[in-house]
Write an enzyme that holds these catalytic residues in place. Structure first.
Site, PDB file in Angstrom:
ATOM      1  N   THR A  73     -36.066  56.758 -29.296  1.00 40.18           N
ATOM      2  CA  THR A  73     -37.275  56.027 -29.724  1.00 40.18           C
ATOM      3  C   THR A  73     -38.174  57.048 -30.393  1.00 40.18           C
ATOM      4  OG1 THR A  73     -37.182  54.395 -27.975  1.00 40.18           O
ATOM      5  CG2 THR A  73     -39.376  54.926 -28.812  1.00 40.18           C
ATOM      6  N   GLY A 118     -39.412  55.754 -23.053  1.00 39.32           N
ATOM      7  CA  GLY A 118     -38.820  55.751 -21.716  1.00 39.32           C
ATOM      8  C   GLY A 118     -38.413  54.344 -21.331  1.00 39.32           C
TER       9      GLY A 118
HETATM   10  N1  ASP Z   1     -39.288  52.441 -24.466  1.00 35.15           N
HETATM   11  C1  ASP Z   1     -38.163  51.914 -25.183  1.00 35.15           C
HETATM   12  C2  ASP Z   1     -37.852  50.532 -24.644  1.00 35.15           C
HETATM   13  O1  ASP Z   1     -37.901  50.338 -23.458  1.00 35.15           O
HETATM   14  C3  ASP Z   1     -36.923  52.749 -25.069  1.00 35.15           C
HETATM   15  C4  ASP Z   1     -37.114  54.257 -25.130  1.00 35.15           C
HETATM   16  O2  ASP Z   1     -38.202  54.728 -25.367  1.00 35.15           O
HETATM   17  O3  ASP Z   1     -36.131  54.983 -24.938  1.00 35.15           O
HETATM   18  O4  ASP Z   1     -37.516  49.674 -25.422  1.00 35.15           O
END
Ligand code: ASP
Length: 328
Positions: free
Chosen positions: A195, A247
């Protein structure tokens, strides 16, 4: 031109030059992340680490040049995130993770700290650069968050670049989905990394935050994470700070992580560092994994995370530049 008109004109020009001079002396700071998760220095090949560092460096250089030339924080955030969306290493735009049914559904958001205006798209399947669409929602619509098919229609009306869904697909991300479906990995361990997010304060003292993602591998039922949710994955307010998270999104939504950092600064008069420590402790206590990047109006920057790594970096008008992946 009469004498009085001439002197008014000269006065006006001088005022503009003074204003530009004053503004140009101000400082700027920009921070980025390219996702947090289970990242091991020993297990990631050196060449791969170099590749990530190179792209993070380029993204920072791009943001730095926008801000140095007097561009706004929103311009810098959109340029940086568009660059990372185009890079297949990251889980945003091209290279996004796959849903359970083997598609790519993209989420992005942006918030302007000067006006508290915000824009976001969720479950977008055809927009090449979701962050550009998020900004168009902010600047050219009466809404904050658009979802699903409506995002394509809006993007078409705005003249944004549309691509077939397969444009986002990469072999590696397809492998990750297959492994998850064969139950070789638990969802948290699946390869979701990447991300992307960017926060900045520009020379005019205006803050902006943006985030873009493909979400989590194997997501079902139109699941939407924190990234397009203002207050959860993204928040900006000139009075406090700009925050972009990465996250396990469900935890970031439940704790409204990005807004919580700003709220602790606003209502408890905490510093950016204190607010960020407090929010990270809450996230960890609840069992959430991830991190965020944030800047305040004075240009202070934090890049906390509770996983073994987070692709991250920052650059400032003082000539500071740092890029890192692992905890050390
Ligand atoms: N926060 C993002 C989600 O939950 C994924 C990530 O940041 O890795 O879609």
């Amino acid at each position: 031109m009469k004498r009085s008109e001439l002197s008014a004109w000269i006065g006006g020009v001088l005022l503009v030059l003074c204003t530009m001079g004053a503004a140009a002396q101000q400082k700027y700071t920009l921070a980025i992340h390219g996702g947090a998760g289970v990242l091991s220095k020993e297990r990631m090949p050196a060449g791969r680490q170099q590749e990530y560092l190179r792209h993070l460096d380029r993204a920072l250089t791009l943001g730095d040049s926008v801000l140095r030339q007097g561009g706004t924080s929103a311009d810098a955030v959109v340029s940086v995130i568009s660059y990372l969306e185009d890079c297949p290493l990251f889980n945003a735009g091209r290279g996004a993770v796959f849903t359970h049914s083997g598609k790519n559904e993209l989420d992005a958001s942006i918030m302007d700290g000067a006006t508290l205006k915000a824009g976001a798209v969720a479950g977008a399947t055809r927009i090449k650069n979701p962050i550009v669409a998020a900004r168009a929602v902010m600047d050219h619509s009466e809404h904050v968050l658009l979802s699903g098919k409506g995002t394509t229609q809006f993007a078409r009306e705005q003249g944004l670049t549309l691509v077939p869904n397969r444009y986002f697909s990469t072999r590696e991300r397809k492998e990750s989905l297959k492994k998850l479906q064969k139950q070789q990995r638990r969802r948290q361990e699946a390869d979701n990394h990447g991300t992307v997010g960017c926060v900045a304060v520009d020379i005019y003292g205006n803050l902006c935050a943006g985030t873009s993602t493909g979400g989590m591998t194997g997501k079902k039922y139109g699941r939407i994470g924190d990234s397009p949710i203002i207050g959860a994955g993204t928040y900006a307010d000139n009075k406090t700070c700009a925050v972009s998270c990465t996250g396990h999104g469900e935890y970031f939504i439940r704790l409204t992580v990005a807004r919580d950092v700003a709220a602790l600064m606003e209502y408890r008069q905490m510093s950016l560092q204190q607010a960020s420590d407090r929010v990270m402790a809450k996230l960890t206590n609840l069992g959430g994994t991830g991190g965020f990047v944030a800047v305040d109006a004075a240009g202070n920057v934090v890049l906390p995370f509770n996983t073994s790594g987070m692709f991250r970096g920052f650059v400032s008008s003082a000539g500071e530049k740092e890029i890192a992946i692992f905890t050390d």
